[in-house]
Write an enzyme that holds these catalytic residues in place. Sequence first.
Site, PDB file in Angstrom:
ATOM      1  N   GLY A  65      49.213  47.456  -2.726  1.00 43.94           N
ATOM      2  CA  GLY A  65      47.950  47.941  -3.861  1.00 43.94           C
ATOM      3  C   GLY A  65      48.827  47.021  -5.360  1.00 43.94           C
ATOM      4  O   GLY A  65      48.728  47.613  -6.128  1.00 43.94           O
ATOM      5  N   ARG A  92      40.496  63.727   5.017  1.00 48.78           N
ATOM      6  CA  ARG A  92      41.212  65.361   6.211  1.00 48.78           C
ATOM      7  C   ARG A  92      40.177  66.513   5.455  1.00 48.78           C
ATOM      8  O   ARG A  92      39.609  66.645   7.078  1.00 48.78           O
ATOM      9  CB  ARG A  92      42.196  65.729   5.626  1.00 48.78           C
ATOM     10  CG  ARG A  92      43.300  67.053   6.125  1.00 48.78           C
ATOM     11  CD  ARG A  92      44.607  67.257   5.060  1.00 48.78           C
ATOM     12  NE  ARG A  92      44.268  66.976   4.026  1.00 48.78           N
ATOM     13  CZ  ARG A  92      46.018  66.970   3.152  1.00 48.78           C
ATOM     14  NH1 ARG A  92      46.880  67.089   3.714  1.00 48.78           N
ATOM     15  NH2 ARG A  92      45.873  67.080   2.360  1.00 48.78           N
ATOM     16  N   THR A  93      39.825  66.266   4.098  1.00 43.35           N
ATOM     17  CA  THR A  93      38.825  67.671   3.676  1.00 43.35           C
ATOM     18  C   THR A  93      37.161  66.915   4.369  1.00 43.35           C
ATOM     19  O   THR A  93      37.032  66.848   2.614  1.00 43.35           O
ATOM     20  CB  THR A  93      38.991  68.620   2.006  1.00 43.35           C
ATOM     21  OG1 THR A  93      40.368  68.206   1.650  1.00 43.35           O
ATOM     22  CG2 THR A  93      38.406  69.373   1.951  1.00 43.35           C
ATOM     23  N   LYS A 153      45.629  62.314 -15.349  1.00 42.27           N
ATOM     24  CA  LYS A 153      44.688  61.580 -16.025  1.00 42.27           C
ATOM     25  C   LYS A 153      43.097  62.163 -15.959  1.00 42.27           C
ATOM     26  O   LYS A 153      42.568  62.129 -16.869  1.00 42.27           O
ATOM     27  CB  LYS A 153      44.236  60.472 -14.931  1.00 42.27           C
ATOM     28  CG  LYS A 153      45.797  59.278 -14.129  1.00 42.27           C
ATOM     29  CD  LYS A 153      44.865  58.835 -13.381  1.00 42.27           C
ATOM     30  CE  LYS A 153      45.868  57.468 -12.879  1.00 42.27           C
ATOM     31  NZ  LYS A 153      45.708  56.419 -12.207  1.00 42.27           N
ATOM     32  N   TYR A 208      51.742  50.876  -2.320  1.00 47.51           N
ATOM     33  CA  TYR A 208      52.546  49.503  -2.499  1.00 47.51           C
ATOM     34  C   TYR A 208      54.157  49.514  -2.789  1.00 47.51           C
ATOM     35  O   TYR A 208      54.395  49.020  -2.095  1.00 47.51           O
ATOM     36  CB  TYR A 208      52.070  48.880  -4.355  1.00 47.51           C
ATOM     37  CG  TYR A 208      52.925  49.415  -5.130  1.00 47.51           C
ATOM     38  CD1 TYR A 208      51.870  50.446  -5.546  1.00 47.51           C
ATOM     39  CD2 TYR A 208      53.920  49.982  -6.077  1.00 47.51           C
ATOM     40  CE1 TYR A 208      51.992  51.203  -6.527  1.00 47.51           C
ATOM     41  CE2 TYR A 208      54.264  50.920  -6.537  1.00 47.51           C
ATOM     42  CZ  TYR A 208      53.345  52.169  -7.534  1.00 47.51           C
ATOM     43  OH  TYR A 208      53.256  52.371  -7.951  1.00 47.51           O
ATOM     44  N   GLY A 240      40.002  61.467  -2.979  1.00 50.00           N
ATOM     45  CA  GLY A 240      40.925  61.878  -3.940  1.00 50.00           C
ATOM     46  C   GLY A 240      40.796  60.936  -4.650  1.00 50.00           C
ATOM     47  O   GLY A 240      39.298  60.507  -5.394  1.00 50.00           O
ATOM     48  N   ALA A 288      42.031  58.408  -6.690  1.00 48.28           N
ATOM     49  CA  ALA A 288      41.778  57.160  -6.093  1.00 48.28           C
ATOM     50  C   ALA A 288      40.839  56.744  -5.671  1.00 48.28           C
ATOM     51  O   ALA A 288      39.881  55.387  -5.724  1.00 48.28           O
ATOM     52  CB  ALA A 288      43.000  56.301  -6.032  1.00 48.28           C
ATOM     53  N   ASP A 292      41.489  51.585 -14.259  1.00 46.53           N
ATOM     54  CA  ASP A 292      41.676  51.701 -12.223  1.00 46.53           C
ATOM     55  C   ASP A 292      41.332  50.999 -11.559  1.00 46.53           C
ATOM     56  O   ASP A 292      41.402  50.220 -10.401  1.00 46.53           O
ATOM     57  CB  ASP A 292      42.593  52.835 -11.960  1.00 46.53           C
ATOM     58  CG  ASP A 292      43.621  53.635 -12.709  1.00 46.53           C
ATOM     59  OD1 ASP A 292      44.712  53.015 -12.617  1.00 46.53           O
ATOM     60  OD2 ASP A 292      43.941  55.064 -12.854  1.00 46.53           O
TER      61      ASP A 292
HETATM   62  P1  ATR Z   1      44.586  60.871  -5.960  1.00 40.49           P
HETATM   63  O1  ATR Z   1      44.903  60.201  -7.449  1.00 40.49           O
HETATM   64  O2  ATR Z   1      46.040  59.228  -5.488  1.00 40.49           O
HETATM   65  O3  ATR Z   1      43.609  59.952  -5.093  1.00 40.49           O
HETATM   66  P2  ATR Z   1      44.440  62.781  -4.281  1.00 40.49           P
HETATM   67  O4  ATR Z   1      43.793  62.969  -5.528  1.00 40.49           O
HETATM   68  O5  ATR Z   1      45.178  64.388  -4.413  1.00 40.49           O
HETATM   69  O6  ATR Z   1      45.425  61.580  -5.329  1.00 40.49           O
HETATM   70  O7  ATR Z   1      43.679  62.347  -3.242  1.00 40.49           O
HETATM   71  C1  ATR Z   1      45.580  62.748  -2.436  1.00 40.49           C
HETATM   72  C2  ATR Z   1      44.037  61.487  -1.230  1.00 40.49           C
HETATM   73  O8  ATR Z   1      45.093  61.813   0.489  1.00 40.49           O
HETATM   74  C3  ATR Z   1      42.498  63.012  -0.806  1.00 40.49           C
HETATM   75  O9  ATR Z   1      41.993  61.621   0.179  1.00 40.49           O
HETATM   76  C4  ATR Z   1      43.683  63.452   0.069  1.00 40.49           C
HETATM   77  O10 ATR Z   1      43.251  64.446   1.221  1.00 40.49           O
HETATM   78  P3  ATR Z   1      42.494  65.739   0.899  1.00 40.49           P
HETATM   79  O11 ATR Z   1      41.223  65.804   0.167  1.00 40.49           O
HETATM   80  O12 ATR Z   1      42.247  66.629   1.814  1.00 40.49           O
HETATM   81  O13 ATR Z   1      43.426  66.577   0.140  1.00 40.49           O
HETATM   82  C5  ATR Z   1      44.546  62.944   1.205  1.00 40.49           C
HETATM   83  N1  ATR Z   1      45.755  63.455   2.089  1.00 40.49           N
HETATM   84  C6  ATR Z   1      47.232  63.926   1.005  1.00 40.49           C
HETATM   85  N2  ATR Z   1      47.796  64.744   2.287  1.00 40.49           N
HETATM   86  C7  ATR Z   1      47.342  64.532   3.025  1.00 40.49           C
HETATM   87  C8  ATR Z   1      47.265  64.343   4.432  1.00 40.49           C
HETATM   88  N3  ATR Z   1      48.741  64.601   5.020  1.00 40.49           N
HETATM   89  N4  ATR Z   1      46.708  63.840   5.555  1.00 40.49           N
HETATM   90  C9  ATR Z   1      45.595  63.366   5.343  1.00 40.49           C
HETATM   91  N5  ATR Z   1      44.964  62.980   3.967  1.00 40.49           N
HETATM   92  C10 ATR Z   1      45.509  63.546   3.119  1.00 40.49           C
END
Ligand code: ATR
Length: 311
Positions: free
Chosen positions: A276, A190-191, A83, A255, A167, A169, A139
Amino acid sequence: MPYNQRMSGDCIEGIGAGTRLCAVLGCPVRHSASPAMHNAAFAELGLDWRYLAAEVAPADLRAAILGAKAMRFIGLNLTVPHKTSALEMLDVVEENARLLGAVNTVVFETPGPDGQWVPLGGLPENPVAEIRSHGHNTDAASFVRSLKEEFQWPDLRGATILLLGAGGAARAAALRLAEEGVGSLFIVNRTMEKAARLMAEIAVRFPSVIPAFMPESADLIINATSLGLKPDDPLPISLDWLKFSRPKRAYDMIYRPAETAFLRAAKAAGCQTANGLGMLLYQGAAALELWSLRPAPIEIMRAALRKNIYA
Ligand code: ATR
């Protein structure tokens, strides 16, 4: 039955020399429910179109888009991980896709009788004239449409929202919610720096939205993290917060499965819940409308998705 009229899965193939094509490009893409949804819609609309899923490696994305354009595809959908990288590979990109930094729908267009660009799918036959690729993002709008429908909640203005994730989405959802005029938007991730960056962006673009870290309660909590895709994933928010804060509504962008542990816990805490699927449905409907200039047969598409994913 002739070879080109075989029944297959959800639709009759009937593919011939006049059949026109759309596809979703992703990697991996085998799990995609979009072919079932779109092919059911094409059949309902009487269109001799087919929708395919093509696994395309990131290094091949540019060639795949150019190939689809050269073959006069009607359009494309893009999914993980394409994307963002596609933004620089298209002839024109809508402002909302630029803002979100992501394209999920490509419309192949050609100059119409009056010189204006029109979608190839809006013309009865393939033209020989110039073709351009036009990127959109459907989206974010589909997320809000799904939210409003699932919770029968037409006006989000003033709402207090807790968004889990920062992230791609989550960012699309946050910007769209801010555009809807929500009152307060709290982002937990998380971050933490990513959440802080997103909140800073919203503060600049939408100063009326109050950004903060953790509300005592909320009108809506949204899971936009990937937690819940796997059965042993932890909850994206503490169970205690759900139990004591009891937000009114909980939406999970996931979903598959239909009910994540997050939605189960939210339901047990007394929240109205939704997954979703509607987001997937409405981004597909928006793409179909961009390609064909016709109203999407929503209920046919919803039934095809449910059958493909949950049957
Ligand atoms: P998308 O395009 O589906 O949003 P992404 O940009 O990779 O995918 O984002 C994934 C999200 O899930 C992020 O908010 C990620 O947190 P980080 O920014 O800290 O990476 C979160 N996420 C993924 N795995 C996780 C985990 N084990 N615990 C907590 N958050 C998680």
